[in-house]
Write a protein that holds these residues in place. Sequence first.
Motif, PDB file in Angstrom:
ATOM      1  N   THR A 177      -4.978   0.431  10.777  1.00  0.00           N
ATOM      2  CA  THR A 177      -5.066  -0.500   9.661  1.00  0.00           C
ATOM      3  C   THR A 177      -3.712  -1.159   9.505  1.00  0.00           C
ATOM      4  O   THR A 177      -2.723  -0.725  10.109  1.00  0.00           O
ATOM      5  CB  THR A 177      -5.490   0.231   8.365  1.00  0.00           C
ATOM      6  N   ASN A 178      -3.652  -2.195   8.706  1.00  0.00           N
ATOM      7  CA  ASN A 178      -2.405  -2.935   8.525  1.00  0.00           C
ATOM      8  C   ASN A 178      -1.392  -2.085   7.751  1.00  0.00           C
ATOM      9  O   ASN A 178      -1.631  -1.751   6.590  1.00  0.00           O
ATOM     10  CB  ASN A 178      -2.698  -4.230   7.761  1.00  0.00           C
ATOM     11  N   ILE A 234      -5.186   2.521   3.578  1.00  0.00           N
ATOM     12  CA  ILE A 234      -3.920   2.294   2.879  1.00  0.00           C
ATOM     13  C   ILE A 234      -3.462   0.839   2.935  1.00  0.00           C
ATOM     14  O   ILE A 234      -2.361   0.522   2.482  1.00  0.00           O
ATOM     15  CB  ILE A 234      -2.805   3.230   3.396  1.00  0.00           C
ATOM     16  N   ALA A 235      -4.300  -0.039   3.450  1.00  0.00           N
ATOM     17  CA  ALA A 235      -4.031  -1.471   3.349  1.00  0.00           C
ATOM     18  C   ALA A 235      -4.648  -2.055   2.075  1.00  0.00           C
ATOM     19  O   ALA A 235      -4.410  -3.219   1.750  1.00  0.00           O
ATOM     20  CB  ALA A 235      -4.558  -2.207   4.576  1.00  0.00           C
ATOM     21  N   GLU A 236      -5.439  -1.253   1.357  1.00  0.00           N
ATOM     22  CA  GLU A 236      -6.134  -1.740   0.155  1.00  0.00           C
ATOM     23  C   GLU A 236      -5.309  -1.486  -1.103  1.00  0.00           C
ATOM     24  O   GLU A 236      -4.733  -0.405  -1.278  1.00  0.00           O
ATOM     25  CB  GLU A 236      -7.494  -1.055   0.032  1.00  0.00           C
ATOM     26  N   ASP A 237      -5.303  -2.480  -1.972  1.00  0.00           N
ATOM     27  CA  ASP A 237      -4.511  -2.399  -3.207  1.00  0.00           C
ATOM     28  C   ASP A 237      -4.872  -1.183  -4.052  1.00  0.00           C
ATOM     29  O   ASP A 237      -3.992  -0.523  -4.612  1.00  0.00           O
ATOM     30  CB  ASP A 237      -4.703  -3.668  -4.048  1.00  0.00           C
ATOM     31  N   GLU A 238      -6.155  -0.890  -4.171  1.00  0.00           N
ATOM     32  CA  GLU A 238      -6.585   0.223  -5.026  1.00  0.00           C
ATOM     33  C   GLU A 238      -6.001   1.550  -4.544  1.00  0.00           C
ATOM     34  O   GLU A 238      -5.551   2.376  -5.348  1.00  0.00           O
ATOM     35  CB  GLU A 238      -8.111   0.306  -5.056  1.00  0.00           C
ATOM     36  N   VAL A 239      -5.994   1.753  -3.243  1.00  0.00           N
ATOM     37  CA  VAL A 239      -5.454   2.988  -2.673  1.00  0.00           C
ATOM     38  C   VAL A 239      -3.950   3.055  -2.902  1.00  0.00           C
ATOM     39  O   VAL A 239      -3.403   4.096  -3.301  1.00  0.00           O
ATOM     40  CB  VAL A 239      -5.780   3.083  -1.172  1.00  0.00           C
ATOM     41  N   PHE A 279       9.947   5.222   9.917  1.00  0.00           N
ATOM     42  CA  PHE A 279       8.584   5.721  10.132  1.00  0.00           C
ATOM     43  C   PHE A 279       7.567   4.598  10.008  1.00  0.00           C
ATOM     44  O   PHE A 279       7.837   3.548   9.415  1.00  0.00           O
ATOM     45  CB  PHE A 279       8.254   6.816   9.110  1.00  0.00           C
ATOM     46  N   PHE A 280       6.388   4.836  10.590  1.00  0.00           N
ATOM     47  CA  PHE A 280       5.217   3.978  10.380  1.00  0.00           C
ATOM     48  C   PHE A 280       4.362   4.668   9.316  1.00  0.00           C
ATOM     49  O   PHE A 280       4.116   5.876   9.426  1.00  0.00           O
ATOM     50  CB  PHE A 280       4.365   3.833  11.646  1.00  0.00           C
ATOM     51  N   THR A 281       3.869   3.937   8.365  1.00  0.00           N
ATOM     52  CA  THR A 281       3.011   4.564   7.348  1.00  0.00           C
ATOM     53  C   THR A 281       1.673   4.999   7.934  1.00  0.00           C
ATOM     54  O   THR A 281       0.947   5.770   7.305  1.00  0.00           O
ATOM     55  CB  THR A 281       2.763   3.619   6.152  1.00  0.00           C
ATOM     56  N   VAL A 282       1.333   4.527   9.132  1.00  0.00           N
ATOM     57  CA  VAL A 282       0.074   4.920   9.778  1.00  0.00           C
ATOM     58  C   VAL A 282       0.299   5.943  10.892  1.00  0.00           C
ATOM     59  O   VAL A 282      -0.608   6.194  11.700  1.00  0.00           O
ATOM     60  CB  VAL A 282      -0.672   3.690  10.343  1.00  0.00           C
ATOM     61  N   SER A 283       1.473   6.560  10.930  1.00  0.00           N
ATOM     62  CA  SER A 283       1.787   7.517  11.981  1.00  0.00           C
ATOM     63  C   SER A 283       1.260   8.914  11.649  1.00  0.00           C
ATOM     64  O   SER A 283       1.660   9.514  10.648  1.00  0.00           O
ATOM     65  CB  SER A 283       3.303   7.609  12.185  1.00  0.00           C
ATOM     66  N   PRO A 284       0.386   9.482  12.495  1.00  0.00           N
ATOM     67  CA  PRO A 284      -0.081  10.846  12.223  1.00  0.00           C
ATOM     68  C   PRO A 284       1.052  11.857  12.364  1.00  0.00           C
ATOM     69  O   PRO A 284       1.072  12.885  11.697  1.00  0.00           O
ATOM     70  CB  PRO A 284      -1.163  11.073  13.279  1.00  0.00           C
TER      71      PRO A 284
END
Length: 199
Positions: free
Chosen positions: A87-88, A125-130, A8-13
Motif C-alpha cells: 500500500t502507499n 495504513i494509507a487510509e485516513d481513518e486508520v 524505516f518503511f512504514t510497510v516493512s514487516p
Amino acid sequence: MAHIDYYFFTVSPWAYLAGDRLEQIATEAGASIAYKPVHPGGIFKAGGGLPLNERPQSRQDYRLQELERARKKTGLTLNLHPAHFPTNPAPSSYAIIAADKAGAGDLGALTHGLMRACWAEERNIAEDEVIRDCLTAAGFDPGLADSGMLTGAETYERYTEEAVAAGVFGSPFYIVDGAERFWGQDRLDDLELHLSGGL
C-alpha cells in the motif's frame, strides 16, 4: 549521549518485527532516537535492491520462510500475506513526521501502531481513518492526519535523500552517531552491544 537515526518503511514487516526493542535499548543506554520514515522505491533504487514483486521467486520464497521464523521467535502476530500490502506508505509517513513536529505523544507507539495495523490487523495504513486511529492511540491529535501534508512530503523526500547519502539500503536501518550502521531487526543485539561498549 548516543543518538540513533532510525530509517524505516512504514510497510516493512522487518521493522514491525523489531517490536519496541529499539526503544527499550535506547532507554537503557540513555540514547535518543530520531524517527525517519523513508520511501522504499528511492532506497531500493539507490541501493541496488528490487521491489518485492520484481525479485526472483527463490528470494520471495526465502523471504516468507524468514518471516515465519521471525514471527515464531518474536511471538508477534504477523500475517504473511496481509490484505493491504503493498500500500502507499506516504500518508502514514507524513503522519509520523507531523506527529514528531507536534510532540506531546509517543512517537514509537505511533510507528509501531501503524505497522501493527498493516501486518497484524488487516488495515490499510494509507487510509485516513486508520491513521487517525493510530494517532489517537499514541496520544496525538488525530487532526495531524490532515495537516502538514506539504511539509510532510518535503521532509519525507529529504529523509530519503539523507538515508541514501548515509548508505541506507533497506528497512529497518539504524545509524548511531552518524557512523555505526546496523541493518535489520536481527542486528538489534549488535546495536545494544555497541551502545554498551561491548562491540
